[in-house]
Write a protein that holds these residues in place. Structure first.
Motif, PDB file in Angstrom:
ATOM      1  N   ALA A 136       3.812  11.355  -0.438  1.00 53.66           N
ATOM      2  CA  ALA A 136       2.648  10.465  -0.380  1.00 53.66           C
ATOM      3  C   ALA A 136       2.945   9.239   0.470  1.00 53.66           C
ATOM      4  O   ALA A 136       2.114   8.814   1.284  1.00 53.66           O
ATOM      5  N   MET A 137       4.145   8.660   0.301  1.00 52.27           N
ATOM      6  CA  MET A 137       4.501   7.470   1.093  1.00 52.27           C
ATOM      7  C   MET A 137       4.655   7.825   2.569  1.00 52.27           C
ATOM      8  O   MET A 137       4.183   7.087   3.440  1.00 52.27           O
ATOM      9  N   LEU A 138       5.304   8.941   2.852  1.00 48.07           N
ATOM     10  CA  LEU A 138       5.462   9.370   4.243  1.00 48.07           C
ATOM     11  C   LEU A 138       4.110   9.698   4.864  1.00 48.07           C
ATOM     12  O   LEU A 138       3.823   9.301   6.001  1.00 48.07           O
ATOM     13  N   GLY A 139       3.262  10.386   4.123  1.00 50.29           N
ATOM     14  CA  GLY A 139       1.927  10.714   4.630  1.00 50.29           C
ATOM     15  C   GLY A 139       1.096   9.474   4.907  1.00 50.29           C
ATOM     16  O   GLY A 139       0.380   9.394   5.908  1.00 50.29           O
ATOM     17  N   PHE A 183       2.096   1.779  -3.502  1.00 52.48           N
ATOM     18  CA  PHE A 183       1.020   2.318  -4.339  1.00 52.48           C
ATOM     19  C   PHE A 183       0.738   3.786  -4.014  1.00 52.48           C
ATOM     20  O   PHE A 183       0.394   4.567  -4.913  1.00 52.48           O
ATOM     21  N   ALA A 184       0.879   4.173  -2.758  1.00 51.61           N
ATOM     22  CA  ALA A 184       0.714   5.588  -2.406  1.00 51.61           C
ATOM     23  C   ALA A 184       1.798   6.424  -3.083  1.00 51.61           C
ATOM     24  O   ALA A 184       1.524   7.526  -3.586  1.00 51.61           O
ATOM     25  N   GLY A 185       3.028   5.896  -3.121  1.00 47.50           N
ATOM     26  CA  GLY A 185       4.111   6.594  -3.815  1.00 47.50           C
ATOM     27  C   GLY A 185       3.854   6.714  -5.303  1.00 47.50           C
ATOM     28  O   GLY A 185       4.095   7.765  -5.917  1.00 47.50           O
ATOM     29  N   VAL A 186       3.363   5.642  -5.918  1.00 50.95           N
ATOM     30  CA  VAL A 186       3.034   5.676  -7.344  1.00 50.95           C
ATOM     31  C   VAL A 186       1.910   6.690  -7.594  1.00 50.95           C
ATOM     32  O   VAL A 186       1.953   7.454  -8.574  1.00 50.95           O
ATOM     33  N   GLY A 187       0.923   6.711  -6.713  1.00 56.95           N
ATOM     34  CA  GLY A 187      -0.166   7.683  -6.856  1.00 56.95           C
ATOM     35  C   GLY A 187       0.331   9.109  -6.730  1.00 56.95           C
ATOM     36  O   GLY A 187      -0.077   9.993  -7.492  1.00 56.95           O
ATOM     37  N   GLY A 188       1.216   9.359  -5.752  1.00 56.64           N
ATOM     38  CA  GLY A 188       1.783  10.704  -5.593  1.00 56.64           C
ATOM     39  C   GLY A 188       2.594  11.121  -6.798  1.00 56.64           C
ATOM     40  O   GLY A 188       2.513  12.274  -7.262  1.00 56.64           O
ATOM     41  N   ALA A 189       3.383  10.188  -7.349  1.00 54.77           N
ATOM     42  CA  ALA A 189       4.160  10.488  -8.557  1.00 54.77           C
ATOM     43  C   ALA A 189       3.231  10.756  -9.736  1.00 54.77           C
ATOM     44  O   ALA A 189       3.496  11.641 -10.564  1.00 54.77           O
ATOM     45  N   GLY A 190       2.141  10.001  -9.811  1.00 56.32           N
ATOM     46  CA  GLY A 190       1.169  10.210 -10.888  1.00 56.32           C
ATOM     47  C   GLY A 190       0.542  11.588 -10.830  1.00 56.32           C
ATOM     48  O   GLY A 190       0.336  12.238 -11.870  1.00 56.32           O
ATOM     49  N   ILE A 191       0.244  12.053  -9.631  1.00 56.34           N
ATOM     50  CA  ILE A 191      -0.326  13.400  -9.474  1.00 56.34           C
ATOM     51  C   ILE A 191       0.684  14.452  -9.939  1.00 56.34           C
ATOM     52  O   ILE A 191       0.339  15.402 -10.646  1.00 56.34           O
ATOM     53  N   ALA A 192       1.954  14.256  -9.567  1.00 57.85           N
ATOM     54  CA  ALA A 192       2.994  15.205  -9.989  1.00 57.85           C
ATOM     55  C   ALA A 192       3.170  15.179 -11.505  1.00 57.85           C
ATOM     56  O   ALA A 192       3.365  16.239 -12.131  1.00 57.85           O
ATOM     57  N   LEU A 193       3.112  13.999 -12.114  1.00 56.06           N
ATOM     58  CA  LEU A 193       3.219  13.907 -13.574  1.00 56.06           C
ATOM     59  C   LEU A 193       2.051  14.608 -14.251  1.00 56.06           C
ATOM     60  O   LEU A 193       2.216  15.273 -15.287  1.00 56.06           O
ATOM     61  N   LEU A 194       0.861  14.479 -13.674  1.00 57.91           N
ATOM     62  CA  LEU A 194      -0.306  15.165 -14.209  1.00 57.91           C
ATOM     63  C   LEU A 194      -0.136  16.686 -14.107  1.00 57.91           C
ATOM     64  O   LEU A 194      -0.454  17.426 -15.052  1.00 57.91           O
ATOM     65  N   ALA A 249       0.829  -1.208   0.000  1.00 57.89           N
ATOM     66  CA  ALA A 249       0.000   0.000   0.000  1.00 57.89           C
ATOM     67  C   ALA A 249       0.865   1.260   0.000  1.00 57.89           C
ATOM     68  O   ALA A 249       0.526   2.254  -0.652  1.00 57.89           O
ATOM     69  N   THR A 250       2.000   1.227   0.710  1.00 58.55           N
ATOM     70  CA  THR A 250       2.908   2.376   0.732  1.00 58.55           C
ATOM     71  C   THR A 250       3.498   2.616  -0.652  1.00 58.55           C
ATOM     72  O   THR A 250       3.607   3.766  -1.102  1.00 58.55           O
TER      73      THR A 250
END
Length: 178
Positions: free
Chosen positions: A42-45, A10-21, A7-8
């Motif tokens: 995202a992972m730390l949060g 995936f949170a990092g991938v999601g955070g990176a995806g938001i930055a790429l967007l 899950a951590t």
């Protein structure tokens, strides 16, 4: 614990995806370092949120009749935010619903205490609570009510059980002896 790691990630991938967007919407005007920064935040949060939600989640899973008698809040230098908002990393729960009074001495109550700690398995420790003398001891096969009576009198006899005093307002006394 493996699910938390997944899950951590995936949170990092999601955070990176938001930055790429954000970079795509700004036509690449935002800096490139934004992608790993968002992933790390995202992972730390996610980990911080998991640390704070652990206690509430665990207590919601306790069956009826199991009462939390002590929660330990901790602060740590590697978690500087914990000085402002301490985290509950350990707690003790008593199985009040399944406690049993001693037939020889009704002031003695046998209860199972459960010790919970973040990222550890729960431990069950049977305890004997003396409601009159406000004390507790570990339950052993050699314990007997006659040993208890002689050990708690004003002239104690050498016994294998050692009693630990409890405060009169201790949550364990309140939950079991009221």
């Amino acid at each position: 614990m493996i699910w938390e790691l997944i899950a951590t990630i995936f949170a990092g991938v999601g955070g990176a995806g938001i930055a790429l967007l954000i970079r795509k919407l700004s036509k690449q005007m935002t800096p490139k370092w934004l992608v790993p920064a968002f992933a790390g935040m995202a992972m730390l949060g996610f980990q911080i949120q998991g640390e704070y939600d652990w206690y509430d989640h665990q207590t919601s899973l306790l069956p009826d009749g199991v009462v939390v008698v002590k929660a330990v809040e901790e602060e740590a230098p590697w978690r500087p935010w914990s000085y402002v908002f301490p985290q509950t990393m350990r707690f003790i729960a008593a199985d009040v619903a399944n406690s049993a009074k001693n037939k020889i001495d009704p002031s003695l109550v046998l209860v199972d205490l459960y010790f919970f700690e973040r990222r550890s398995l729960a431990k069950r420790v049977p305890q004997i609570i003396d409601c009159v003398n406000e004390a507790r001891t570990d339950f052993t096969q050699s314990f007997s009510a006659s040993t208890h009576n002689s050990a708690t009198s004003s002239n104690p006899v050498d016994s294998s059980t050692s009693w630990f005093p409890l405060e009169s307002n201790d949550p364990l006394i309140t939950a079991l002896c009221s």
